[in-house]
Design a protein around this motif. Structure first.
Motif, PDB file in Angstrom:
ATOM      1  N   GLY A  46     -16.990   3.518  -4.184  1.00  0.00           N
ATOM      2  CA  GLY A  46     -16.261   3.140  -2.961  1.00  0.00           C
ATOM      3  C   GLY A  46     -17.198   2.962  -1.774  1.00  0.00           C
ATOM      4  N   PRO A  58      -5.209  -1.640   1.277  1.00  0.00           N
ATOM      5  CA  PRO A  58      -5.516  -0.199   1.395  1.00  0.00           C
ATOM      6  C   PRO A  58      -6.716   0.257   0.559  1.00  0.00           C
ATOM      7  CG  PRO A  58      -3.156  -0.544   1.123  1.00  0.00           C
ATOM      8  CD  PRO A  58      -3.806  -1.884   0.924  1.00  0.00           C
ATOM      9  N   ASP A  59      -6.889  -0.310  -0.628  1.00  0.00           N
ATOM     10  CA  ASP A  59      -8.027   0.085  -1.458  1.00  0.00           C
ATOM     11  C   ASP A  59      -9.356  -0.304  -0.805  1.00  0.00           C
ATOM     12  OD1 ASP A  59      -6.467   1.238  -3.378  1.00  0.00           O
ATOM     13  OD2 ASP A  59      -6.523  -0.480  -4.740  1.00  0.00           O
ATOM     14  N   ASP A  97     -10.048   1.962   2.040  1.00  0.00           N
ATOM     15  CA  ASP A  97     -10.520   3.267   1.587  1.00  0.00           C
ATOM     16  C   ASP A  97     -12.011   3.227   1.230  1.00  0.00           C
ATOM     17  OD1 ASP A  97      -9.532   6.024   1.084  1.00  0.00           O
ATOM     18  OD2 ASP A  97     -10.442   5.616  -0.874  1.00  0.00           O
ATOM     19  N   CYS A  98     -12.513   2.040   0.862  1.00  0.00           N
ATOM     20  CA  CYS A  98     -13.963   1.902   0.645  1.00  0.00           C
ATOM     21  C   CYS A  98     -14.710   2.071   1.972  1.00  0.00           C
ATOM     22  CB  CYS A  98     -14.297   0.542   0.035  1.00  0.00           C
ATOM     23  SG  CYS A  98     -13.751   0.361  -1.677  1.00  0.00           S
ATOM     24  N   ARG A 151     -13.613   3.861   4.481  1.00  0.00           N
ATOM     25  CA  ARG A 151     -13.523   5.288   4.776  1.00  0.00           C
ATOM     26  C   ARG A 151     -14.597   6.050   3.995  1.00  0.00           C
ATOM     27  NH1 ARG A 151     -13.041   9.278   2.564  1.00  0.00           N
ATOM     28  NH2 ARG A 151     -12.571   8.198   0.610  1.00  0.00           N
ATOM     29  N   ALA A 152     -14.802   5.651   2.746  1.00  0.00           N
ATOM     30  CA  ALA A 152     -15.781   6.353   1.905  1.00  0.00           C
ATOM     31  C   ALA A 152     -17.194   6.245   2.476  1.00  0.00           C
ATOM     32  CB  ALA A 152     -15.744   5.804   0.480  1.00  0.00           C
ATOM     33  N   HIS A 189     -13.927   3.411  -8.111  1.00  0.00           N
ATOM     34  CA  HIS A 189     -12.945   3.244  -7.034  1.00  0.00           C
ATOM     35  C   HIS A 189     -12.239   1.886  -7.192  1.00  0.00           C
ATOM     36  CE1 HIS A 189     -11.301   2.652  -3.034  1.00  0.00           C
ATOM     37  NE2 HIS A 189     -11.602   3.894  -2.732  1.00  0.00           N
TER      38      HIS A 189
END
Lengths: 337, 337
Positions: free
Chosen positions: B174, B193-194, B197-198, B200-201, B256
């Motif tokens: 991610g 969203p996925d 989230d990358c 965010r990671a 991820h």
């Protein structure tokens, strides 16, 4: 003909190996040293952990055209050890975080590490970990030192009372004059010994670990601080921390002879310049009058290092340097960014 | 109309006051916090001190045009906490050493501190000291974290044996995909969203403190490391530290979903990319087959975080990713300077 190797050719792992090989085996209190996710250090029973961090940034704290990287490695550790000394603690371990430009030569890397390692070994400070990263420009040496001391014998910044005497170790102004000599590109060859000692003061400060530790254990001082930002700043901070004022006797300030010559020959006031200039890394103490003799006896155990009574903490909240009948205000140094 | 204030207008002392005011009162174990020459911290009886340092350098680890300074403050602490987690220890205190350009706005300083302080408070990490200095260019955030853990329950890097299983927490790849998205200037608005989230990671990694501590206390793992330099690197280092090889089952690597989509759509192999990309700050463990159930039971106490069995340590000293019948070599990452 081949170009000398840069650190980018070696990469992080080989550099870490190179660094490790510069140090001897870990002492017993180090349970896990360099090479794991974190270092693990055994505590000292009954003593507290004393921790401090400080960094040297190229272009701010040093310039490579003036100063060797060995001196930078020495000083990056020394300024942290000075904080440990000012607490009356003893050093145990260090973490070394380096941000280095890719084009740094391996020989320059070795030189930096050598300056650090020589002082670490001499002061009983074990390198237990750190970090190596690339810098887009300046060399940055960030050091954290952990030490130990008995909670009730540590020297805090707060604790001075009205009537306490202000003592300082060693000579002051040497580092400030030395910095000016470096900035003006003075030739070292043929320099007189006092001037050379000013360069030593700015480049290779000697942390006052032994004296700090002896004074801490003797419980003869009410408060202590190091002179990283100058004597005036140190005196004001000790006073401020206790809600007091301070009056320094200008005639008694132990100005470094090389600094005195340097500033006098430029028409300056050596005492005022010495008070205002930083980086001497001596220690200042507040001492109760009734403990003065005990303090001097403790300090005398470090026979190589003089201590001088230079003033008094006062109920009146002003900060002064008194010379003859005249008094001039002194202030804390203002660190610009 | 007035220009917003820069940190150079405030100076070091006011900035330190500003920083202190962002944190609550010190817990009892802090004997001397911010404001003296060094901090003084009481040890935990019967436990060892776990210390680590890591830094973020602008232009190397982050670019201000991509990332908020709040995220930089968060991440500078998170990467250190990840090392504490990988030891199975718990954090106690931190030192924050900042080198900042003079023209940084006070609001930007506050934002950086806020990102740091929010994570510090949430993880029970007390800021006890640090250092502020001017930088001639890049922002450099150097953090040292001290934690505690029982000597015999700490998770070392060495300890894997042939036949041990390799486990990893969470999802991998991610952060690597997120970094590519940032570098390509992807617009966050409307991102799925996925993919978000990358980001965010890479920007806000969550140190796996709870899982690390539970696994450490359970004594179910033989060795551990964090994934700062990627899963392949972590697996190889755990193997190397024990003089072993490792075989990762490519099909079982928990890639991820955002990273899988990202790399697939570019014609890449998501598993190979996820293995090679760094900064996921998950944990990898070596687990004896007979302790597998105990490990899973311990991990299940962190119900929000999955753990996945992805391979085996081998007597054969090669490092492989096996997919179907084919095996591809994996290597430790080479950190260029």
């Amino acid at each position: 003909l081949t170009a000398p190797p840069t650190i980018s050719a070696l990469g992080e792992r080989q550099l870490v190996e190179r660094l490790k090989s510069r140090f001897g085996p870990d002492p017993d209190f180090v349970e896990i040293g360099i090479g794991d996710d974190a270092a693990v250090v055994e505590g000292v029973r009954g003593e507290s952990l004393v921790v401090t961090t400080d960094s040297l940034v190229e272009g701010v704290h040093f310039a490579r055209k003036w100063t060797s990287l060995a001196a930078v490695g020495h000083k990056a550790l020394a300024v942290n050890l000075s904080d440990i000394a000012a607490m009356g603690a003893r050093p145990r371990f260090a973490l070394l975080s380096l941000a280095l430009p890719a084009e740094l030569l391996v020989s320059e890397f070795d030189e930096l590490i050598d300056g650090f390692a020589t002082l670490a070994t001499r002061t009983g400070t074990t390198l237990v970990g750190g970090n190596l990263t690339r810098s887009p420009g300046p060399i940055i040496v960030d050091v954290t030192v952990g030490g130990a001391g008995h909670r009730r014998k540590l020297l805090r910044r707060t604790g001075a009372r009205p009537g306490d005497r202000l003592f300082v170790t060693g000579l002051v102004g040497g580092a400030g004059a030395g910095l000016e000599m470096l900035e003006q590109g003075l030739e070292r060859n043929g320099m007189d010994p006092d001037a050379l000692d000013c360069l030593r003061a700015i480049e290779r400060p000697e942390p006052r670990l032994r004296l700090g530790s002896i004074v801490g254990r003797s419980r003869a001082a009410a408060a202590a601080i190091d002179l990283s930002d100058g004597l005036a700043d140190a005196a004001v901070r000790l006073a401020e921390a206790a809600g007091l004022g301070v009056a320094i006797d200008g005639a008694s300030v132990p100005v470094h002879p090389g600094a005195r010559t340097w500033w006098s020959s430029r028409g300056g006031d050596p005492v005022a310049a010495a008070l205002a200039s930083g980086e001497d890394y001596e220690l200042a103490f507040a001492v109760r009058p009734r403990l003065r003799r005990r303090f001097l006896a403790a300090a005398a155990r470090c026979s190589e290092l003089r201590v001088t009574d230079i003033g008094e903490f006062t109920r009146d909240a002003g900060f002064w340097c008194v010379t003859g009948g005249a008094r001039a205000p002194i202030g804390p140094s203002f660190q610009h960014f």
